[in-house]
Design a protein around this motif. Structure first.
Motif, PDB file in Angstrom:
ATOM      1  N   PHE A   1      17.719  -4.933 -16.843  1.00 36.35           N
ATOM      2  CA  PHE A   1      17.021  -5.451 -15.674  1.00 36.35           C
ATOM      3  C   PHE A   1      15.496  -6.181 -15.931  1.00 36.35           C
ATOM      4  N   VAL A   2      15.775  -7.377 -15.489  1.00 31.85           N
ATOM      5  CA  VAL A   2      14.312  -8.003 -15.563  1.00 31.85           C
ATOM      6  C   VAL A   2      13.117  -7.293 -14.967  1.00 31.85           C
ATOM      7  N   ASP A   3      13.678  -6.399 -13.726  1.00 26.38           N
ATOM      8  CA  ASP A   3      12.641  -5.725 -13.038  1.00 26.38           C
ATOM      9  C   ASP A   3      13.099  -4.503 -12.735  1.00 26.38           C
ATOM     10  N   THR A   4      12.425  -3.464 -13.001  1.00 22.68           N
ATOM     11  CA  THR A   4      13.004  -2.020 -12.995  1.00 22.68           C
ATOM     12  C   THR A   4      12.994  -1.681 -11.594  1.00 22.68           C
ATOM     13  N   GLY A   5      11.734  -2.186 -10.665  1.00 22.74           N
ATOM     14  CA  GLY A   5      11.825  -1.789  -9.517  1.00 22.74           C
ATOM     15  C   GLY A   5      13.126  -2.279  -8.479  1.00 22.74           C
ATOM     16  N   LEU A   6      13.504  -3.439  -9.057  1.00 21.38           N
ATOM     17  CA  LEU A   6      14.880  -4.036  -8.327  1.00 21.38           C
ATOM     18  C   LEU A   6      15.908  -3.068  -8.648  1.00 21.38           C
ATOM     19  N   ARG A   7      16.017  -2.785  -9.827  1.00 21.20           N
ATOM     20  CA  ARG A   7      17.090  -1.996 -10.173  1.00 21.20           C
ATOM     21  C   ARG A   7      17.271  -0.561  -9.747  1.00 21.20           C
ATOM     22  N   ASN A   8      16.072   0.020  -9.497  1.00 21.80           N
ATOM     23  CA  ASN A   8      15.711   1.302  -8.848  1.00 21.80           C
ATOM     24  C   ASN A   8      16.135   1.074  -7.321  1.00 21.80           C
ATOM     25  N   TYR A   9      15.834  -0.039  -6.703  1.00 17.87           N
ATOM     26  CA  TYR A   9      16.210  -0.245  -5.356  1.00 17.87           C
ATOM     27  C   TYR A   9      18.014  -0.055  -5.379  1.00 17.87           C
ATOM     28  N   LEU A  10      18.385  -0.756  -6.252  1.00 18.91           N
ATOM     29  CA  LEU A  10      20.014  -0.863  -6.107  1.00 18.91           C
ATOM     30  C   LEU A  10      20.598   0.507  -6.227  1.00 18.91           C
ATOM     31  N   ILE A  11      20.269   1.456  -7.116  1.00 20.54           N
ATOM     32  CA  ILE A  11      20.740   2.632  -7.173  1.00 20.54           C
ATOM     33  C   ILE A  11      20.043   3.834  -6.372  1.00 20.54           C
ATOM     34  N   ASN A  12      19.035   3.426  -5.408  1.00 17.49           N
ATOM     35  CA  ASN A  12      18.404   4.021  -4.496  1.00 17.49           C
ATOM     36  C   ASN A  12      17.729   5.236  -5.235  1.00 17.49           C
ATOM     37  N   ASN A  13      16.923   5.084  -6.128  1.00 16.13           N
ATOM     38  CA  ASN A  13      16.414   6.054  -6.780  1.00 16.13           C
ATOM     39  C   ASN A  13      15.064   5.799  -7.238  1.00 16.13           C
ATOM     40  N   PHE A  14      13.865   6.356  -6.467  1.00 11.81           N
ATOM     41  CA  PHE A  14      12.489   6.181  -6.684  1.00 11.81           C
ATOM     42  C   PHE A  14      11.928   7.376  -7.313  1.00 11.81           C
TER      43      PHE A  14
ATOM     44  N   LYS B   1       0.863  -1.273  -0.034  1.00 14.05           N
ATOM     45  CA  LYS B   1      -0.081   0.038  -0.075  1.00 14.05           C
ATOM     46  C   LYS B   1       0.764   1.522  -0.101  1.00 14.05           C
ATOM     47  N   SER B   2       2.022   1.295   0.571  1.00 11.27           N
ATOM     48  CA  SER B   2       2.722   2.414   0.723  1.00 11.27           C
ATOM     49  C   SER B   2       4.302   2.278   0.063  1.00 11.27           C
ATOM     50  N   GLU B   3       4.887   3.492  -0.482  1.00 14.73           N
ATOM     51  CA  GLU B   3       5.895   3.400  -1.015  1.00 14.73           C
ATOM     52  C   GLU B   3       7.168   2.776   0.097  1.00 14.73           C
ATOM     53  N   LYS B   4       6.832   3.159   1.183  1.00 13.52           N
ATOM     54  CA  LYS B   4       7.857   2.674   2.396  1.00 13.52           C
ATOM     55  C   LYS B   4       7.714   1.091   2.473  1.00 13.52           C
ATOM     56  N   GLU B   5       6.633   0.714   2.200  1.00 11.88           N
ATOM     57  CA  GLU B   5       6.537  -0.825   2.246  1.00 11.88           C
ATOM     58  C   GLU B   5       7.004  -1.564   1.209  1.00 11.88           C
ATOM     59  N   LYS B   6       6.912  -0.553  -0.170  1.00  8.96           N
ATOM     60  CA  LYS B   6       7.421  -1.343  -1.455  1.00  8.96           C
ATOM     61  C   LYS B   6       8.937  -1.509  -1.138  1.00  8.96           C
ATOM     62  N   ILE B   7       9.497  -0.171  -0.962  1.00  6.06           N
ATOM     63  CA  ILE B   7      11.174  -0.168  -0.699  1.00  6.06           C
ATOM     64  C   ILE B   7      11.656  -1.259   0.081  1.00  6.06           C
TER      65      ILE B   7
ATOM     66  N   ASN C   1      14.044  -6.766   1.039  1.00  7.69           N
ATOM     67  CA  ASN C   1      13.962  -7.893   1.599  1.00  7.69           C
ATOM     68  C   ASN C   1      14.387  -9.122   0.174  1.00  7.69           C
ATOM     69  N   LEU C   2      13.740  -8.472  -0.888  1.00  7.64           N
ATOM     70  CA  LEU C   2      13.861  -9.487  -2.249  1.00  7.64           C
ATOM     71  C   LEU C   2      15.222  -9.534  -2.470  1.00  7.64           C
ATOM     72  N   ILE C   3      16.037  -8.611  -2.458  1.00  6.72           N
ATOM     73  CA  ILE C   3      17.423  -8.871  -3.021  1.00  6.72           C
ATOM     74  C   ILE C   3      18.141  -9.613  -2.040  1.00  6.72           C
ATOM     75  N   ASN C   4      17.759  -9.209  -0.713  1.00  9.23           N
ATOM     76  CA  ASN C   4      18.779 -10.080   0.365  1.00  9.23           C
ATOM     77  C   ASN C   4      18.197 -11.515   0.160  1.00  9.23           C
ATOM     78  N   THR C   5      17.052 -11.971   0.138  1.00  9.01           N
ATOM     79  CA  THR C   5      16.705 -13.422  -0.016  1.00  9.01           C
ATOM     80  C   THR C   5      17.358 -14.083  -1.197  1.00  9.01           C
ATOM     81  N   TYR C   6      17.382 -13.265  -2.162  1.00  9.69           N
ATOM     82  CA  TYR C   6      18.018 -13.739  -3.601  1.00  9.69           C
ATOM     83  C   TYR C   6      19.416 -13.936  -3.330  1.00  9.69           C
ATOM     84  N   LEU C   7      20.135 -13.169  -2.709  1.00 11.95           N
ATOM     85  CA  LEU C   7      21.637 -13.255  -2.156  1.00 11.95           C
ATOM     86  C   LEU C   7      21.709 -14.385  -0.996  1.00 11.95           C
ATOM     87  N   ASP C   8      20.926 -14.620  -0.180  1.00 10.47           N
ATOM     88  CA  ASP C   8      21.039 -15.748   0.796  1.00 10.47           C
ATOM     89  C   ASP C   8      20.798 -17.070   0.205  1.00 10.47           C
TER      90      ASP C   8
END
Length: 428
Positions: free
Chosen positions: A311-324, A212-218, A223-230
C-alpha cells in the motif's frame, strides 16, 4: 498556516523559471493544494512576484471549470494586464475535459505565463493530457509525507540525526558509495522507533499527521477512503459497483506483502480475471497500491509472473483491516516494515523482489548503479546472521553490497567479496 515541510517543494522550485508546464500528481489529500500555497508563498517572498501575477484556481469550482472549458483563451487573457510573467496555479485539473488540448493551446499562445497543475489521479494526466504536451510538460509526484518529513514536523533535532544516516544509505543504494557503519551505542534508536510506530500505524496523509488524537486520525482515514470511492471511483472513473471495488481493496489489505494470485482474488470478490487486472491498474494509478514484480535473470529457475502488493500508505491499509495496534505486538509487523521500506525507497530506483521456484526469497532487489539485495528483519538480532536465500542471491549474482534491515542492530560482514550492511530500519 502551519505547513508540514515537503521535500518536493525544492525540487519543483528548481524548474520554476523554465517555460514548461509543471504537473503535480498524487493521491487525494496528499497535500497538493497546500504545496501550491507554499509555491505561492515562495514566489511572493523569495522571488518578489506581485501577488496579482499569481492566479490560483481550482476546477472543483464548477463556475471556473465551465468558463475555462468553454473558452480557455479568454479565460487566461482576462488575468493578463501587462508583459510581466504570470503564474497560473490550477488545482484538481483532472476535472477539465480535453485538458491536454486546452493547455497546449494556452501554452502556445501565451509566452509570458507559467502553468502549474495538480491532479489526484494519474490516469487522466498520464493518458489524455500527456500526448498533447510532449516537450511541454514536467511531471512530479507528491505522495503522503515520508518519514523524514514526518520527523521534521515532529522533532527537527531527531530529523537531523535521521537525515545524516539516511543520506549515506541512499548514496550506497544509488551510487554504491560505501560508508562506515555506526560502531558506538546508538542512543537515538528508541526515540526514532517511537516516531516510526506512530508513522506506520496512521500513515503520512498530512491531515492525519496533524490530528491530535487517535480517534480523530481514524475518523479522517475513514473519510479519506470514502472520499476516494465517491469522487475518484464513482464520479471520475465511473465505476458503479462500489461494493465489489471495496471488497477488492479490503482483500488486498489482508494480502499486503504477499504474492497475488489473480484467479483466487477474482473468486474471492466475485469477479473475473480481466476485471481484477483492470481494477488493480486503477488502484495503482490512483495511488492506493504499489505492485512490485519479480526480479529475474535466470529464466529457468526464477519466478517471472507473480506480483506482490503493498500500500502507498500504511495508515490507509491499517484502517481497511481495522488494526491500529503498535507494531511491536502485531502479527503483520514484518510486512508493515517491508511496506515502509518500499515506500521510502520507491522514488530512488527500480525495486523488485526475488523468489525462485525452490522458494528461496529476498524481500527487495534495488537497482541503482548496481543490484543490491535487501532483506527486512524486525526480530531482534545481536549478531551478523545471514539467511540461505540471501547467500544464494549473493552467490548467483556477485552483488558488491547487500543490506539487512534490522530492528536496532548495526553490523557488517564480508561474504564472497560482498559487503553486507546491517542497518536499523529507522534510518530508511
Amino acid at each position: 498556516m502551519e505547513y508540514i515541510p515537503r521535500v518536493l517543494l525544492n525540487e519543483i522550485i528548481e524548474y520554476i523559471d523554465r517555460r514548461e508546464i509543471i504537473a503535480i500528481k498524487g493521491p487525494r489529500q496528499s497535500g497538493k493544494t497546500t504545496l501550491l500555497k507554499m509555491l505561492k508563498d515562495f514566489l511572493i517572498n523569495k522571488k518578489n512576484i506581485d501577488e496579482d501575477h499569481i492566479i490560483y484556481i481550482t476546477f472543483e469550482d464548477n463556475e471556473i471549470l465551465y468558463k475555462f472549458s468553454e473558452n480557455p483563451k479568454d479565460f487566461i487573457r482576462k488575468y493578463i494586464t501587462d508583459n510581466k510573467r504570470y503564474y497560473f496555479l490550477i488545482d484538481e485539473a483532472q476535472y477539465c475535459k480535453d485538458l491536454g488540448k486546452k493547455l497546449k493551446l494556452i501554452y502556445d499562445l501565451f509566452e509570458n505565463i507559467k502553468i502549474i497543475i495538480t491532479g489526484s489521479s494519474s490516469l487522466e494526466l498520464k493518458n489524455e493530457t500527456a500526448k498533447y504536451l510532449v516537450g511541454r510538460l514536467l511531471e512530479f509526484e507528491l505522495y503522503p509525507i515520508n518519514f523524514y518529513e514526518f520527523l521534521l514536523y515532529k522533532d527537527q533535532k531527531i530529523a537531523k540525526i535521521y537525515r545524516e544516516w539516511n543520506e549515506k544509505i541512499l548514496n550506497l543504494l544509488i551510487n554504491n558509495s560505501d560508508f562506515e557503519i555506526k560502531k558506538d551505542v546508538d542512543i537515538y534508536i528508541n526515540d526514532l522507533l517511537k516516531y516510526l510506530n506512530e508513522y506506520i500505524k496512521f500513515g503520512g496523509y498530512p491531515a492525519i499527521v496533524k490530528a491530535k488524537s487517535e480517534k480523530e486520525k481514524i475518523f479522517l482515514l475513514k473519510n479519506l477512503i470514502n472520499t476516494y470511492l465517491d469522487r475518484d471511483i464513482v464520479s471520475f472513473l465511473n465505476i458503479r459497483d462500489i461494493i465489489k471495488f471495496r471488497r477488492l481493496i479490503t482483500a488486498l489489505s489482508s494480502l499486503n506483502g504477499s504474492l497475488i494470485n489473480i484467479t483466487q482474488l477474482a473468486n474471492e470478490v466475485n469477479s473475473y480475471f480481466k476485471e481484477i487486472i483492470d481494477l488493480l491498474d486503477i488502484l495503482e494509478q490512483t495511488y492506493i497500491i504499489r505492485r512490485i514484480r519479480p526480479f529475474h535473470k535466470n529464466l529457468v529457475t526464477e519466478l517471472k509472473k507473480e506480483n506482490k502488493i503493498y500500500f502507498v500508505d500504511t495508515g490507509l491499509r491499517n484502517y481497511l483491516i481495522n488494526n491500529f495496534n503498535d507494531i511491536e505486538i502485531r502479527n503483520d509487523s514484518g510486512t508493515l516494515i517491508e511496506n515502509f521500506i518500499l515506500n521510502e525507497l520507491y522514488q530512488y530506483g527500480k525495486i523488485n523482489f526475488w523468489r525462485t521456484k525452490n522458494k528461496a526469497e529476498v524481500d527487495f532487489i534495488f537497482e541503482g548503479k548496481e543490484i543490491i539485495p535487501i532483506e527486512v528483519k524486525f526480530s531482534t538480532i545481536k549478531k551478523n546472521i545471514l539467511t540461505k536465500s540471501l547467500y544464494s542471491f549473493i552467490k548467483n549474482y556477485n552483488s558488491k553490497f547487500s543490506i539487512i534491515v534490522t530492528k536496532n542492530y548495526w553490523g557488517e560482514r564480508i561474504i564472497n567479496g560482498n559487503k553486507i550492511k546491517y542497518i536499523p530500519l529507522v534510518y530508511f
